[in-house]
Design a protein around this motif. Structure first.
Motif, PDB file in Angstrom:
ATOM      1  N   THR A 167       0.822  -1.217   0.000  1.00  0.00           N
ATOM      2  CA  THR A 167       0.000   0.000   0.000  1.00  0.00           C
ATOM      3  C   THR A 167       0.863   1.278   0.000  1.00  0.00           C
ATOM      4  O   THR A 167       0.331   2.370  -0.177  1.00  0.00           O
ATOM      5  CB  THR A 167      -0.914   0.061   1.249  1.00  0.00           C
ATOM      6  OG1 THR A 167      -0.105   0.167   2.421  1.00  0.00           O
ATOM      7  CG2 THR A 167      -1.806  -1.147   1.367  1.00  0.00           C
ATOM      8  N   ARG A 168       2.177   1.131   0.205  1.00  0.00           N
ATOM      9  CA  ARG A 168       3.012   2.341   0.370  1.00  0.00           C
ATOM     10  C   ARG A 168       3.003   3.241  -0.863  1.00  0.00           C
ATOM     11  O   ARG A 168       2.826   4.452  -0.756  1.00  0.00           O
ATOM     12  CB  ARG A 168       4.454   1.932   0.702  1.00  0.00           C
ATOM     13  CG  ARG A 168       4.566   1.321   2.075  1.00  0.00           C
ATOM     14  CD  ARG A 168       5.966   0.802   2.328  1.00  0.00           C
ATOM     15  NE  ARG A 168       5.976   0.038   3.565  1.00  0.00           N
ATOM     16  CZ  ARG A 168       6.817  -0.940   3.844  1.00  0.00           C
ATOM     17  NH1 ARG A 168       7.760  -1.275   2.980  1.00  0.00           N
ATOM     18  NH2 ARG A 168       6.736  -1.582   4.996  1.00  0.00           N
ATOM     19  N   GLU A 208      18.651   8.583  -3.283  1.00  0.00           N
ATOM     20  CA  GLU A 208      18.534   8.874  -4.714  1.00  0.00           C
ATOM     21  C   GLU A 208      17.316   8.157  -5.305  1.00  0.00           C
ATOM     22  O   GLU A 208      16.549   8.747  -6.071  1.00  0.00           O
ATOM     23  CB  GLU A 208      19.816   8.406  -5.403  1.00  0.00           C
ATOM     24  CG  GLU A 208      19.998   9.032  -6.764  1.00  0.00           C
ATOM     25  CD  GLU A 208      21.151   8.403  -7.519  1.00  0.00           C
ATOM     26  OE1 GLU A 208      21.994   7.720  -6.904  1.00  0.00           O
ATOM     27  OE2 GLU A 208      21.173   8.602  -8.751  1.00  0.00           O
ATOM     28  N   THR A 209      17.122   6.885  -4.902  1.00  0.00           N
ATOM     29  CA  THR A 209      15.967   6.120  -5.430  1.00  0.00           C
ATOM     30  C   THR A 209      14.669   6.828  -5.068  1.00  0.00           C
ATOM     31  O   THR A 209      13.791   7.021  -5.902  1.00  0.00           O
ATOM     32  CB  THR A 209      15.882   4.707  -4.788  1.00  0.00           C
ATOM     33  OG1 THR A 209      17.170   4.204  -4.587  1.00  0.00           O
ATOM     34  CG2 THR A 209      15.022   3.774  -5.576  1.00  0.00           C
ATOM     35  N   ILE A 210      14.569   7.205  -3.796  1.00  0.00           N
ATOM     36  CA  ILE A 210      13.300   7.783  -3.343  1.00  0.00           C
ATOM     37  C   ILE A 210      13.062   9.120  -4.049  1.00  0.00           C
ATOM     38  O   ILE A 210      11.946   9.450  -4.428  1.00  0.00           O
ATOM     39  CB  ILE A 210      13.241   7.874  -1.806  1.00  0.00           C
ATOM     40  CG1 ILE A 210      11.792   7.971  -1.359  1.00  0.00           C
ATOM     41  CG2 ILE A 210      14.012   8.968  -1.212  1.00  0.00           C
ATOM     42  CD1 ILE A 210      11.572   7.612   0.077  1.00  0.00           C
ATOM     43  N   ILE A 245       4.028   4.548 -14.056  1.00  0.00           N
ATOM     44  CA  ILE A 245       5.172   4.517 -13.128  1.00  0.00           C
ATOM     45  C   ILE A 245       5.309   3.080 -12.623  1.00  0.00           C
ATOM     46  O   ILE A 245       4.344   2.502 -12.126  1.00  0.00           O
ATOM     47  CB  ILE A 245       4.959   5.437 -11.903  1.00  0.00           C
ATOM     48  CG1 ILE A 245       4.509   6.840 -12.332  1.00  0.00           C
ATOM     49  CG2 ILE A 245       6.229   5.521 -11.062  1.00  0.00           C
ATOM     50  CD1 ILE A 245       4.161   7.751 -11.157  1.00  0.00           C
ATOM     51  N   VAL A 246       6.488   2.514 -12.780  1.00  0.00           N
ATOM     52  CA  VAL A 246       6.707   1.157 -12.262  1.00  0.00           C
ATOM     53  C   VAL A 246       8.037   1.118 -11.503  1.00  0.00           C
ATOM     54  O   VAL A 246       9.096   1.350 -12.100  1.00  0.00           O
ATOM     55  CB  VAL A 246       6.722   0.097 -13.397  1.00  0.00           C
ATOM     56  CG1 VAL A 246       6.935  -1.305 -12.819  1.00  0.00           C
ATOM     57  CG2 VAL A 246       5.416   0.122 -14.188  1.00  0.00           C
ATOM     58  N   TRP A 247       7.951   0.899 -10.201  1.00  0.00           N
ATOM     59  CA  TRP A 247       9.154   0.719  -9.376  1.00  0.00           C
ATOM     60  C   TRP A 247       9.053  -0.632  -8.692  1.00  0.00           C
ATOM     61  O   TRP A 247       8.161  -0.860  -7.875  1.00  0.00           O
ATOM     62  CB  TRP A 247       9.264   1.822  -8.317  1.00  0.00           C
ATOM     63  CG  TRP A 247       9.721   3.119  -8.898  1.00  0.00           C
ATOM     64  CD1 TRP A 247       8.929   4.093  -9.422  1.00  0.00           C
ATOM     65  CD2 TRP A 247      11.077   3.574  -9.036  1.00  0.00           C
ATOM     66  NE1 TRP A 247       9.706   5.138  -9.880  1.00  0.00           N
ATOM     67  CE2 TRP A 247      11.029   4.840  -9.652  1.00  0.00           C
ATOM     68  CE3 TRP A 247      12.326   3.034  -8.704  1.00  0.00           C
ATOM     69  CZ2 TRP A 247      12.180   5.576  -9.932  1.00  0.00           C
ATOM     70  CZ3 TRP A 247      13.466   3.773  -8.979  1.00  0.00           C
ATOM     71  CH2 TRP A 247      13.387   5.024  -9.599  1.00  0.00           C
ATOM     72  N   LEU A 265       5.783   0.570  -6.356  1.00  0.00           N
ATOM     73  CA  LEU A 265       4.859   1.527  -6.979  1.00  0.00           C
ATOM     74  C   LEU A 265       4.582   1.062  -8.399  1.00  0.00           C
ATOM     75  O   LEU A 265       5.513   0.867  -9.183  1.00  0.00           O
ATOM     76  CB  LEU A 265       5.526   2.913  -6.969  1.00  0.00           C
ATOM     77  CG  LEU A 265       4.775   4.104  -7.516  1.00  0.00           C
ATOM     78  CD1 LEU A 265       3.436   4.278  -6.829  1.00  0.00           C
ATOM     79  CD2 LEU A 265       5.593   5.369  -7.315  1.00  0.00           C
ATOM     80  N   ASN A 266       3.314   0.845  -8.709  1.00  0.00           N
ATOM     81  CA  ASN A 266       2.977   0.360 -10.038  1.00  0.00           C
ATOM     82  C   ASN A 266       1.634   0.938 -10.442  1.00  0.00           C
ATOM     83  O   ASN A 266       0.590   0.480  -9.999  1.00  0.00           O
ATOM     84  CB  ASN A 266       2.924  -1.178 -10.022  1.00  0.00           C
ATOM     85  CG  ASN A 266       2.814  -1.748 -11.415  1.00  0.00           C
ATOM     86  OD1 ASN A 266       2.412  -1.037 -12.342  1.00  0.00           O
ATOM     87  ND2 ASN A 266       3.180  -3.001 -11.575  1.00  0.00           N
TER      88      ASN A 266
END
Ligand SMILES: C[S@@+](CC[C@H](N)C(=O)[O-])C[C@H]1O[C@@H](n2cnc3c(N)ncnc32)[C@H](O)[C@@H]1O
Length: 280
Positions: A167-168, A208-210, A245-247, A265-266
Motif C-alpha cells: 500500500t506504500r 537517490e531512489t526515493i 510509473i513502475v518501481w 509503486l505500479n
C-alpha cells in the motif's frame, strides 16, 4: 563477531509475559517487527494459524499501547515532534501572507498539539487508522476523497514504514490527488518522514531512489535532513504524476545487516482510488 542477519533478528519471538512489559521505543520496534513478520507470512501464503499467532501477539501489545508509545516518542526528550522541521521550512520560505493559513492534512496523527497545530501557519485536518482524539478522524488515507478537502501541505510522518508494503506506493500516489495544484504564490508541499535505516540502510532503496520515485509522482525534493535515526524530506508538488510509473524491488546494495524496506509503486495495476462523488 559476524553481524546477525535482519531475517534472524526480526524472527526473534518474545514470550507473552515479556510482551506486556515492552515500553517506549522497544514496544514500537517490536510492533513493527510483528507487522513485518505478519506481512512476510502472508506473502509466502503461510499456514493461517501461523499468521493468527503473530496477530495475537500484535493484539497482546495492543494498538493503543503502540500509539501511546508513538505519542511519547514525539515528546522532545525522546526524539521530538517531526513537524518542527516542517514549520521551520515553511517559515523560511517567506511565502506571501495571503497563503496563510495553509490547509494541512496530517496522516497518522497521534497528537493534536504538535508544532504544526500550534504554529498558526496551518489549518489542520488530522486522520489516523485508529483515532485517539475526537479531533483526529478515524480514516485510512486511501479512503479519503478530494471532496473531503484539497491541501496545500500533506504530512506523512513515520506512516509508510507502518503501512503494509503493497500500500506504500498507493499512499504516495493517492496523496498527489489530495494536493492543490501549484499556484504562482506557492507550490503544495509533501512532508515525508521515515526511520533513517529505511532509506540509508536498505538493500532496495537509497535517498537517490526515493527522490527519483517521487519525481515520477511530480514531487520534487526541496529539503532533506538526515539524522542517525530519522530522515526528513520535503517535496514541492510541481506537476501531475507520470501516467505510467513502475518501481519494482531490485537489489542495489548487498549486506547481511541491510534491511528489506521498499516502496513498490505500479500505476499500471489497479490502484485503490476511491470514486469521488464529483467524478461519478
Ligand atoms: C508511528 S505512528 C506515527 C505518529 C506520528 N505521525 C509521528 O510522526 O510520530 C504511525 C501512525 O500511522 C497510522 N497509519 C498507518 N497507515 C495509515 C493509513 N493508511 N491511513 C491513516 N493512518 C495510517 C497508524 O495508525 C499510526 O498511528
Amino acid at each position: 563477531m559476524r553481524p546477525v542477519p535482519v531475517r534472524l533478528r526480526t524472527e526473534r519471538q518474545e514470550k507473552p509475559g515479556a510482551l506486556k512489559k515492552l515500553k517506549g521505543n522497544k514496544l514500537i520496534r517490536h510492533y513493527h517487527v510483528l507487522l513485518k513478520r505478519k506481512e512476510q507470512l502472508k506473502q509466502r501464503k503461510a499456514n493461517p494459524k501461523e499468521i493468527q499467532k503473530v496477530q495475537s501477539e500484535l493484539d497482546m501489545l495492543g494498538i493503543d499501547a503502540y500509539q501511546k508509545a508513538s505519542q511519547n516518542g514525539q515528546n522532545k526528550r525522546r526524539g521530538g515532534d517531526s513537524s518542527v522541521i516542517l514549520v521551520e521550512y515553511v517559515k523560511s520560505q517567506k511565502y506571501p501572507k495571503t497563503v496563510y493559513p495553509i490547509d494541512l492534512l496530517e496522516i497518522g496523527c497521534v497528537s493534536i498539539d504538535n508544532k504544526c497545530s500550534t504554529s498558526k501557519l496551518f489549518r489542520v485536518d488530522r486522520i489516523d487508522l485508529h483515532s485517539t482524539h475526537p479531533l483526529i478522524k478515524q480514516q485510512d488515507i486511501l479512503e479519503r476523497t478530494p471532496s473531503e478537502g484539497m491541501y496545500g501541505c500533506i504530512s506523512c510522518s513515520l506512516v509508510l514504514n507502518f503501512a503494509p508494503p503493497e500500500t506504500r506506493g498507493d499512499i504516495l500516489l493517492h496523496c498527489t490527488r489530495l494536493l492543490k495544484p501549484p499556484t504562482e504564490q506557492m507550490k503544495s508541499l509533501f512532508f515525508l518522514v521515515l526511520p533513517a535505516p529505511c532509506v540509508l540502510n536498505s538493500r532496495y532503496m537509497s535517498l537517490e531512489t526515493i527522490s527519483k520515485m517521487m519525481e515520477d509522482l511530480g514531487l520534487f525534493t526541496v529539503y532533506t535532513k538526515t539524522t542517525a535515526k530519522i530522515v526528513y524530506l520535503i517535496y514541492e508538488y510541481r506537476k501531475e504524476p507520470k501516467s505510467v510509473i513502475v518501481w519494482k524491488k531490485k537489489e542495489l546494495f548487498k549486506g547481511a545487516t541491510r534491511n528489506n524496506f521498499f516502496i513498490p509503486l505500479n500505476t499500471t495495476e489497479a490502484t485503490r482510488r476511491p470514486v469521488n462523488k464529483d467524478e461519478q
